[in-house]
Design a protein around this motif. Structure first.
Motif, PDB file in Angstrom:
ATOM      1  N   LEU A 166      -1.521   6.534  -0.423  1.00  0.00           N
ATOM      2  CA  LEU A 166      -0.973   7.594   0.422  1.00  0.00           C
ATOM      3  C   LEU A 166      -1.540   7.468   1.821  1.00  0.00           C
ATOM      4  N   LEU A 167      -0.656   7.515   2.806  1.00  0.00           N
ATOM      5  CA  LEU A 167      -1.041   7.388   4.210  1.00  0.00           C
ATOM      6  C   LEU A 167      -0.330   8.480   4.987  1.00  0.00           C
ATOM      7  N   GLY A 168      -1.082   9.274   5.731  1.00  0.00           N
ATOM      8  CA  GLY A 168      -0.455  10.300   6.553  1.00  0.00           C
ATOM      9  C   GLY A 168       0.345   9.674   7.678  1.00  0.00           C
ATOM     10  N   ALA A 169       1.489  10.265   7.976  1.00  0.00           N
ATOM     11  CA  ALA A 169       2.323   9.709   9.039  1.00  0.00           C
ATOM     12  C   ALA A 169       1.593   9.712  10.374  1.00  0.00           C
ATOM     13  N   ASP A 170       0.640  10.635  10.550  1.00  0.00           N
ATOM     14  CA  ASP A 170      -0.100  10.677  11.812  1.00  0.00           C
ATOM     15  C   ASP A 170      -1.066   9.500  11.945  1.00  0.00           C
ATOM     16  N   ALA A 171      -1.310   8.785  10.850  1.00  0.00           N
ATOM     17  CA  ALA A 171      -2.188   7.615  10.906  1.00  0.00           C
ATOM     18  C   ALA A 171      -1.433   6.352  11.311  1.00  0.00           C
ATOM     19  N   VAL A 172      -0.099   6.415  11.297  1.00  0.00           N
ATOM     20  CA  VAL A 172       0.697   5.268  11.733  1.00  0.00           C
ATOM     21  C   VAL A 172       0.613   5.200  13.251  1.00  0.00           C
ATOM     22  N   ASP A 173       0.252   4.050  13.772  1.00  0.00           N
ATOM     23  CA  ASP A 173      -0.146   3.846  15.164  1.00  0.00           C
ATOM     24  C   ASP A 173       0.749   4.569  16.173  1.00  0.00           C
ATOM     25  N   PRO A 174       0.198   5.574  16.862  1.00  0.00           N
ATOM     26  CA  PRO A 174       0.985   6.273  17.874  1.00  0.00           C
ATOM     27  C   PRO A 174       0.816   5.676  19.264  1.00  0.00           C
ATOM     28  N   GLY A 175       0.172   4.528  19.378  1.00  0.00           N
ATOM     29  CA  GLY A 175      -0.138   3.926  20.665  1.00  0.00           C
ATOM     30  C   GLY A 175       1.089   3.422  21.391  1.00  0.00           C
ATOM     31  N   PRO A 176       0.869   2.657  22.468  1.00  0.00           N
ATOM     32  CA  PRO A 176       1.985   2.186  23.307  1.00  0.00           C
ATOM     33  C   PRO A 176       3.039   1.411  22.521  1.00  0.00           C
ATOM     34  N   ALA A 177       2.619   0.683  21.493  1.00  0.00           N
ATOM     35  CA  ALA A 177       3.580  -0.105  20.715  1.00  0.00           C
ATOM     36  C   ALA A 177       4.332   0.744  19.695  1.00  0.00           C
ATOM     37  N   GLY A 178       3.958   2.031  19.572  1.00  0.00           N
ATOM     38  CA  GLY A 178       4.597   2.877  18.571  1.00  0.00           C
ATOM     39  C   GLY A 178       4.166   2.484  17.179  1.00  0.00           C
ATOM     40  N   PRO A 179       4.887   2.960  16.166  1.00  0.00           N
ATOM     41  CA  PRO A 179       4.478   2.687  14.784  1.00  0.00           C
ATOM     42  C   PRO A 179       4.815   1.288  14.284  1.00  0.00           C
ATOM     43  N   ALA A 180       5.554   0.507  15.051  1.00  0.00           N
ATOM     44  CA  ALA A 180       6.030  -0.783  14.551  1.00  0.00           C
ATOM     45  C   ALA A 180       4.884  -1.703  14.157  1.00  0.00           C
ATOM     46  N   THR A 181       3.814  -1.736  14.970  1.00  0.00           N
ATOM     47  CA  THR A 181       2.706  -2.636  14.692  1.00  0.00           C
ATOM     48  C   THR A 181       2.034  -2.300  13.369  1.00  0.00           C
ATOM     49  N   THR A 182       1.790  -1.005  13.146  1.00  0.00           N
ATOM     50  CA  THR A 182       1.163  -0.607  11.882  1.00  0.00           C
ATOM     51  C   THR A 182       2.089  -0.881  10.712  1.00  0.00           C
ATOM     52  N   LEU A 183       3.375  -0.647  10.870  1.00  0.00           N
ATOM     53  CA  LEU A 183       4.313  -0.913   9.784  1.00  0.00           C
ATOM     54  C   LEU A 183       4.321  -2.391   9.418  1.00  0.00           C
ATOM     55  N   GLN A 184       4.172  -3.263  10.399  1.00  0.00           N
ATOM     56  CA  GLN A 184       4.098  -4.688  10.095  1.00  0.00           C
ATOM     57  C   GLN A 184       2.879  -4.999   9.243  1.00  0.00           C
ATOM     58  N   ARG A 185       1.769  -4.333   9.530  1.00  0.00           N
ATOM     59  CA  ARG A 185       0.565  -4.540   8.723  1.00  0.00           C
ATOM     60  C   ARG A 185       0.744  -3.951   7.327  1.00  0.00           C
TER      61      ARG A 185
END
Length: 343
Positions: free
Chosen positions: A238-257
């Motif tokens: 389980l991962l909170g949506a707020d933990a998905v990278d909110p940085g300049p690249a958006g969530p795409a980078t974390t989703l790739q990981r």
């Protein structure tokens, strides 16, 4: 990435059986994966030196014949779509972290202790120029990074520690994702209605799409999400949506990981969007477009969950069970605990 069948989860935290025989089997499998990687690396080293790779290829064939399963690189190539050239680039880029002599050989034949794309193009067969573009697997799934992004040909190619560990059979998770997430317990039994919902989720995953599970009872919804992961042979986290990278690249980078960890560690991700702002949910939905990884978004039926409707993802509604199924579930739990259900 496609959802490949696998062994169902054994425990909630991703650790398998710890009985001596099972541990010994796991150690043997890890040794085999390491031996396969090192044997294939020997082939790549011969090509780097300009030597005849045939003896190393024969030795690799022998190691493959003795191994009880696929090599780690086989899994990466199959599930992430690596070409044969990209596979060799990844292996040789990891080489200095696997065998000490590789750094010296790279320095002698490539100009530095790390592989560069220029050396790979010159020394490895099947070379193609687009192997390091952001759309190709090596960079899309963060298997390699350019130490100098402005020098594609001459920059050292650096693998993450997580990938190096995988190639030698060391199990684990991406450190940051492990800290940001937690394992989910898999329910021991499901009633007819809930079992059908779990089957629906797994079926939609095999069609290649993330799925939304929404219901009035968050604990039940999470339990069913965990059951769906286990039914697909994956470990639920389980991962909170707020933990998905909110940085300049958006969530795409974390989703790739996240996708990379599904391949490396057989993890399916359950993203809790209940506390996420509607804008963050919308950004997450855009990042998920085209993702084929087994990802579940879970939410309650509170008004905040309405942001999910705009994502265009398949939605599985989790109802409250009727009195009959609730009674059967309680009776089954009592029976599991060795107690009789009162009439």
């Amino acid at each position: 990435m496609t959802l490949a069948p696998g062994r169902a989860a054994a425990t909630a935290d991703g650790a398998g059986d710890t009985t001596p025989g099972v541990v010994a089997d796991a150690d043997t499998a890890a040794d085999e994966r390491r031996d396969l990687t090192v044997a294939e690396l020997t082939v790549a080293r011969a090509r780097l030196r300009g030597a005849d790779p045939a003896p190393a290829e024969r030795a690799l064939a022998g190691v493959r014949a003795r191994a009880g399963g696929p090599a780690p690189l086989d899994v990466l190539q199959d599930r992430l779509g690596l070409s044969a050239f990209e596979r060799s680039v990844l292996l040789l880029a990891c080489g200095p972290d696997l065998v000490g002599d590789v750094a010296r050989e790279l320095a002698e034949h490539g100009g530095g202790p790390r592989l560069t794309f220029a050396t790979a193009l010159e020394r490895l067969p099947g070379a193609h120029w687009d192997a390091l573009t952001h759309r190709r697997p090596l960079r899309r799934w963060q298997l390699l990074r350019l130490a100098d992004p402005d020098a594609v040909l001459t920059s050292p190619l650096v693998p993450p520690e997580r990938v190096v560990h995988h190639l030698v059979g060391v199990e684990g998770l991406d450190e940051q994702l492990e800290l940001a997430s937690r394992p989910l317990d898999v329910p021991a039994r499901l009633g007819e209605t809930f079992a059908a919902l779990v089957g629906d989720v797994v079926g939609r995953w095999t069609e290649g799409a993330p799925v939304v599970m929404r219901g009035p009872q968050p604990r039940t919804t999470r339990a069913l999400a965990a059951a769906a992961c286990a039914a697909a042979g994956l470990w639920p986290r389980l991962l909170g949506a707020d933990a998905v990278d909110p940085g300049p690249a958006g969530p795409a980078t974390t989703l790739q990981r996240l996708v990379r960890e599904t391949v490396l560690a057989r993890v399916a991700w359950v993203l809790d969007v209940d506390e996420a702002a509607p804008r963050a949910v919308a950004e997450l939905g855009r990042a998920l477009a085209g993702t084929e990884a087994p990802i579940l978004l879970v939410a309650s039926t509170r008004p905040g969950g309405a942001a999910l409707d705009a994502l265009g993802l398949p939605v599985v509604e989790v109802p409250r069970l009727g009195a009959g199924e609730r009674r059967a579930a309680l009776a089954g739990a009592l029976a599991d605990a060795g107690a009789a259900a009162p009439d």
